[in-house]
Scaffold this motif. Sequence first.
Motif, mmCIF file in Angstrom:
data_model
loop_
_atom_site.group_PDB
_atom_site.id
_atom_site.type_symbol
_atom_site.label_atom_id
_atom_site.label_comp_id
_atom_site.label_asym_id
_atom_site.label_seq_id
_atom_site.Cartn_x
_atom_site.Cartn_y
_atom_site.Cartn_z
ATOM 1 N N MET A 24 -54.396 -37.933 13.372
ATOM 2 C CA MET A 24 -53.742 -37.772 14.650
ATOM 3 C C MET A 24 -52.519 -36.861 14.531
ATOM 4 N N ILE A 25 -51.738 -36.993 13.463
ATOM 5 C CA ILE A 25 -50.568 -36.150 13.274
ATOM 6 C C ILE A 25 -50.984 -34.690 13.125
ATOM 7 N N GLU A 26 -52.052 -34.439 12.365
ATOM 8 C CA GLU A 26 -52.509 -33.060 12.180
ATOM 9 C C GLU A 26 -52.879 -32.422 13.513
ATOM 10 N N ASN A 27 -53.545 -33.185 14.379
ATOM 11 C CA ASN A 27 -53.942 -32.671 15.679
ATOM 12 C C ASN A 27 -52.714 -32.309 16.515
ATOM 13 N N LYS A 28 -51.691 -33.162 16.479
ATOM 14 C CA LYS A 28 -50.465 -32.883 17.223
ATOM 15 C C LYS A 28 -49.815 -31.593 16.724
ATOM 16 N N MET A 29 -49.802 -31.403 15.411
ATOM 17 C CA MET A 29 -49.177 -30.213 14.850
ATOM 18 C C MET A 29 -49.906 -28.951 15.284
ATOM 19 N N MET A 30 -51.218 -29.040 15.440
ATOM 20 C CA MET A 30 -51.983 -27.854 15.810
ATOM 21 C C MET A 30 -51.801 -27.511 17.285
ATOM 22 N N THR A 31 -51.514 -28.515 18.128
ATOM 23 C CA THR A 31 -51.399 -28.249 19.548
ATOM 24 C C THR A 31 -49.952 -28.168 20.013
ATOM 25 N N GLY A 32 -48.999 -28.629 19.183
ATOM 26 C CA GLY A 32 -47.590 -28.576 19.546
ATOM 27 C C GLY A 32 -47.089 -27.140 19.516
ATOM 28 N N ASN A 33 -46.097 -26.845 20.335
ATOM 29 C CA ASN A 33 -45.613 -25.475 20.376
ATOM 30 C C ASN A 33 -44.110 -25.359 20.222
ATOM 31 N N ARG A 34 -43.453 -26.419 19.741
ATOM 32 C CA ARG A 34 -42.010 -26.347 19.484
ATOM 33 C C ARG A 34 -41.804 -25.710 18.110
ATOM 34 N N VAL A 35 -41.014 -24.640 18.087
ATOM 35 C CA VAL A 35 -40.881 -23.836 16.871
ATOM 36 C C VAL A 35 -39.433 -23.826 16.376
ATOM 37 N N ASP A 36 -39.281 -24.045 15.081
ATOM 38 C CA ASP A 36 -38.036 -23.742 14.385
ATOM 39 C C ASP A 36 -38.282 -22.459 13.610
ATOM 40 N N CYS A 37 -37.322 -21.554 13.644
ATOM 41 C CA CYS A 37 -37.424 -20.297 12.900
ATOM 42 C C CYS A 37 -36.395 -20.302 11.772
ATOM 43 N N LEU A 38 -36.799 -19.766 10.644
ATOM 44 C CA LEU A 38 -35.900 -19.595 9.508
ATOM 45 C C LEU A 38 -35.917 -18.132 9.109
ATOM 46 N N TYR A 39 -34.736 -17.528 9.098
ATOM 47 C CA TYR A 39 -34.582 -16.140 8.690
ATOM 48 C C TYR A 39 -33.756 -16.136 7.410
ATOM 49 N N ARG A 40 -34.090 -15.230 6.481
ATOM 50 C CA ARG A 40 -33.334 -15.159 5.226
ATOM 51 C C ARG A 40 -33.350 -13.745 4.683
ATOM 52 N N VAL A 41 -32.208 -13.327 4.173
ATOM 53 C CA VAL A 41 -32.111 -12.108 3.373
ATOM 54 C C VAL A 41 -31.390 -12.479 2.090
ATOM 55 N N SER A 42 -31.723 -11.780 1.016
ATOM 56 C CA SER A 42 -31.195 -12.154 -0.286
ATOM 57 C C SER A 42 -29.831 -11.558 -0.612
ATOM 58 N N THR A 43 -29.421 -10.538 0.120
ATOM 59 C CA THR A 43 -28.097 -9.960 -0.126
ATOM 60 C C THR A 43 -27.356 -9.783 1.188
#
Length: 109
Positions: free
Chosen positions: A1-20
């Motif tokens: 059930m959790i997997e199904n929710k993850m596939m249909t959910g659309n709330r997004v967290d974004c992570l951006y990274r640069v090394s310098t």
Amino acid sequence: MIENKMMTGNRVDCLYRVSTDKQVDYNDKSQADIPMQRRECHRFCEKMGWTIVHEEQEDGVSGHKVRAENRDKLQIIKERAKQGKFDILLVFMFDRIGRIADETPFVVK
């Protein structure tokens, strides 16, 4: 059930990274930004019909040298995931999560 929710959910967290710090752009208020990664993630979310609910940015953090437990922004994302605050973690490229081969897949899990 959790997997199904993850596939249909659309709330997004974004992570951006640069090394310098040299890879970070600054706006007129001296606020750090990683515009290309942010722009592309926003564009992708719009195309997919997803909603960005939170964004984190790591400026000058090496994904090869700094382990996940020592990355504050990654720990924030991890805590938000445990709390069920988002369905999808979106990064511009997989190596934005990290570049330590024996660690990064477990961070994602």
